[in-house]
Design an enzyme around this catalytic site. Structure first.
Site, PDB file in Angstrom:
ATOM      1  N   ASP A 128      19.646 -34.912  -8.993  1.00  0.00           N
ATOM      2  CA  ASP A 128      19.068 -33.659  -8.488  1.00  0.00           C
ATOM      3  C   ASP A 128      18.597 -33.750  -7.036  1.00  0.00           C
ATOM      4  OD1 ASP A 128      19.515 -32.774 -11.033  1.00  0.00           O
ATOM      5  OD2 ASP A 128      17.452 -32.209 -11.469  1.00  0.00           O
ATOM      6  N   VAL A 277      29.184 -34.463 -17.147  1.00  0.00           N
ATOM      7  CA  VAL A 277      30.332 -35.012 -16.406  1.00  0.00           C
ATOM      8  C   VAL A 277      29.877 -35.432 -15.012  1.00  0.00           C
ATOM      9  CG1 VAL A 277      32.506 -34.341 -15.282  1.00  0.00           C
ATOM     10  CG2 VAL A 277      32.081 -33.707 -17.649  1.00  0.00           C
ATOM     11  N   ARG A 279      27.138 -36.620 -14.116  1.00  0.00           N
ATOM     12  CA  ARG A 279      26.262 -37.794 -14.102  1.00  0.00           C
ATOM     13  C   ARG A 279      27.006 -39.068 -14.465  1.00  0.00           C
ATOM     14  NH1 ARG A 279      20.817 -36.368 -17.020  1.00  0.00           N
ATOM     15  NH2 ARG A 279      21.400 -38.116 -18.325  1.00  0.00           N
TER      16      ARG A 279
HETATM   17  O1  F6P Z   1      17.029 -34.705 -13.755  1.00  0.00           O
HETATM   18  C1  F6P Z   1      18.364 -35.000 -13.772  1.00  0.00           C
HETATM   19  C2  F6P Z   1      19.082 -34.161 -14.776  1.00  0.00           C
HETATM   20  O2  F6P Z   1      20.421 -34.494 -14.657  1.00  0.00           O
HETATM   21  C3  F6P Z   1      18.832 -32.647 -14.610  1.00  0.00           C
HETATM   22  O3  F6P Z   1      19.600 -32.063 -13.618  1.00  0.00           O
HETATM   23  C4  F6P Z   1      19.155 -32.144 -15.988  1.00  0.00           C
HETATM   24  O4  F6P Z   1      18.486 -30.931 -16.245  1.00  0.00           O
HETATM   25  C5  F6P Z   1      18.645 -33.229 -16.850  1.00  0.00           C
HETATM   26  O5  F6P Z   1      18.687 -34.414 -16.105  1.00  0.00           O
HETATM   27  C6  F6P Z   1      19.430 -33.385 -18.123  1.00  0.00           C
HETATM   28  O6  F6P Z   1      18.794 -34.314 -18.931  1.00  0.00           O
HETATM   29  P1  F6P Z   1      19.367 -34.873 -20.303  1.00  0.00           P
HETATM   30  O7  F6P Z   1      20.327 -35.976 -19.959  1.00  0.00           O
HETATM   31  O8  F6P Z   1      18.190 -35.366 -21.024  1.00  0.00           O
HETATM   32  O9  F6P Z   1      20.085 -33.767 -20.997  1.00  0.00           O
END
Ligand code: F6P
Length: 345
Positions: A128, A277, A279
Site C-alpha cells: 500500500d 495477485v 501481492r
Molecule cells: O495492507 C496491505 C493489504 O494488501 C491491503 O491493501 C489489503 O486491504 C489487505 O492487505 C488485505 O489483507 P489480507 O491478506 O488479510 O486479506
C-alpha cells in the site's frame, strides 16, 4: 556477539525474503547468531523459531512471500500475549529483534520497545506504500508492476468490445497503487480514497470520451474508495468481513462503481478485482534492492544498539527514523499525483 531475531508480520509482499537474506548475511558477518521467528509475533509468543544461517537464505532473493511465514497476531490484544513475548525474548537470549512489518505491526513493535524496553528495530513493508516517515515501502514497486501489466492487458480486450473495464487494486486508506499503476497504464479514470470524486462526474467523462470516438475506457479504483454522489452522499467502504480483531477486509467497490457507471451511461461494463495477485510472485529488481538496503540499515541499527528506530527511505537515501514517526498518520497520495492522473487521462 549474541543472537538476533528476525520476523515478518502482517500481510506478506514481494521483497520480504530479500530483506531477510540481507539481514541474515550482514548479521552473520558481524558474528551474530540469527534466529528466524515463524508466523510473525505469534511465533515469538509461542517460541516457534528456526536457526538462520547463510545456507538457509540461499536462493530466496527472487522469491515472493516470506520463508518465515506471517500473521497479524497482536500481543496487546491477546490474553497474556505481552508477557509471553517478553519472556521468550529472554529465553531465546535475543540481543535484538528486527521486525519487518506494516503500520499495525510497527505500532506493536514501538509499544513493546517503549513500554517494555524490548530492543527492537523496524523495517517498513506494505504494497500500500502508506507508511509515514519513509518515501517508499517494500512491495509497492512489484504491486504497481503487476497492476500496470493487468491494465495493459485489459486495454486490448476493452478496445475490442467497446467496453468500460473497472479494475480494483489494493489500497485500504490510500490510493498509491491505483495512482501509480493507473498513470503508468494510461487509465482513463483513477479513483482513490483521498479524492471523493462523484460517480456522475466519472460517467460524464466516460460519455465524453466515447462521444469523441474512443469508445472504451479503463477505470482503476482503489479498494478503499468510497462511492460518492454529486449530492454529497457518500457510501462507506465496501467490507467483505471482519477479522478476529475487528479489522475490516475490504473488496468489491469495483462492482459498485461499475454498476453505477453502467446505469448512468448505458455502456457495457466489466469488473476485474486483482486481489492478492498483486501481492504474490517474484519481486521487481527495485524491490529487491530496496529490501536489501533497508535490511542492511536495520542490522547497522542493531549493532549500534539504536533501538526503537526504523530503516527508511528519504529521496534516494537510506536513513533511519524513530519508529514513532512512522505511526499515527498514513502517508497519502499528494495532490500533485491526483492532478497528474487527471491531466494525462
Ligand atoms: O495492507 C496491505 C493489504 O494488501 C491491503 O491493501 C489489503 O486491504 C489487505 O492487505 C488485505 O489483507 P489480507 O491478506 O488479510 O486479506
Amino acid at each position: 556477539m549474541g543472537a538476533l531475531g528476525v520476523l515478518t508480520a502482517g500481510g506478506d509482499c514481494p521483497g520480504l525474503n530479500a530483506a531477510i537474506r540481507a539481514i541474515v548475511r550482514s548479521a552473520i558477518a558481524q558474528r551474530y547468531e540469527v534466529v528466524g521467528i515463524r508466523r510473525g509475533l505469534r511465533g515469538l509468543a509461542e517460541g516457534d523459531t528456526v536457526p538462520l544461517d547463510r545456507r538457509a537464505v540461499t536462493g530466496i532473493l527472487p522469491r515472493g512471500g516470506t520463508i518465515l511465514g506471517s500473521s497479524s497476531y497482536d500481543c496487546f490484544r491477546e490474553e497474556g500475549g505481552v508477557p509471553l513475548i517478553v519472556d521468550n525474548m529472554r529465553a531465546l537470549e535475543l540481543e535484538g529483534l528486527v521486525v519487518i512489518g506494516g503500520e499495525g505491526t510497527l505500532a506493536i513493535a514501538n509499544r513493546l520497545h517503549v513500554e517494555h524496553a524490548l530492543p527492537i528495530v523496524g523495517v517498513p513493508k506494505t504494497i500500500d506504500n502508506d507508511i509515514a516517515a519513509t518515501d517508499v515501502t517494500i512491495g509497492f514497486d512489484t504491486a504497481v508492476h503487476v497492476c500496470t501489466e493487468a491494465i495493459d492487458r485489459l486495454h486490448t480486450t476493452a478496445e475490442s468490445h467497446n467496453r468500460v473495464m473497472v479494475v480494483e487494486v489494493m489500497g485500504r486508506s490510500t490510493g498509491w497503487i491505483a495512482a501509480a499503476a493507473g498513470i503508468a497504464g494510461g487509465a482513463d479514470v483513477i479513483l482513490v480514497p483521498e479524492e471523493p470524486r462523484p460517480v456522475e462526474d466519472v460517467a460524464d467523462q466516460i460519455r465524453k470520451r466515447h462521444a469523441q470516438g474512443r469508445d472504451f475506457s479503463i477505470v482503476v479504483v482503489a479498494e478503499g474508495y468510497q462511492l460518492t454522489r454529486r449530492s454529497g452522499e457518500r457510501d462507506g467502504p465496501v467490507v467483505q468481513e471482519f477479522d478476529e480483531y475487528g479489522y475490516a477486509r475490504l473488496g468489491g467497490v469495483a462492482r459498485v462503481v461499475a454498476d453505477e457507471i453502467e446505469r448512468l451511461t448505458g455502456f457495457d461494463t466489466r469488473v476485474t478485482v486483482l486481489g492478492h495477485v498483486q501481492r504474490g510472485g517474484t519481486p521487481t529488481a527495485r524491490d529487491r534492492l530496496l529490501a536489501t538496503r533497508l535490511g542492511l540499515r536495520a542490522v547497522e541499527l542493531v549493532s549500534r544498539g539504536d533501538w526503537g528506530r526504523m530503516a527508511a527511505v528519504s529521496g534516494n537515501e537510506i536513513v533511519d527514523v524513530p519508529l514513532a514517526d512512522a505511526l499515527g498518520s498514513l502517508r497519502t497520495v499528494p495532490r500533485a499525483w491526483i492532478d497528474a492522473a487527471g491531466v494525462v487521462a
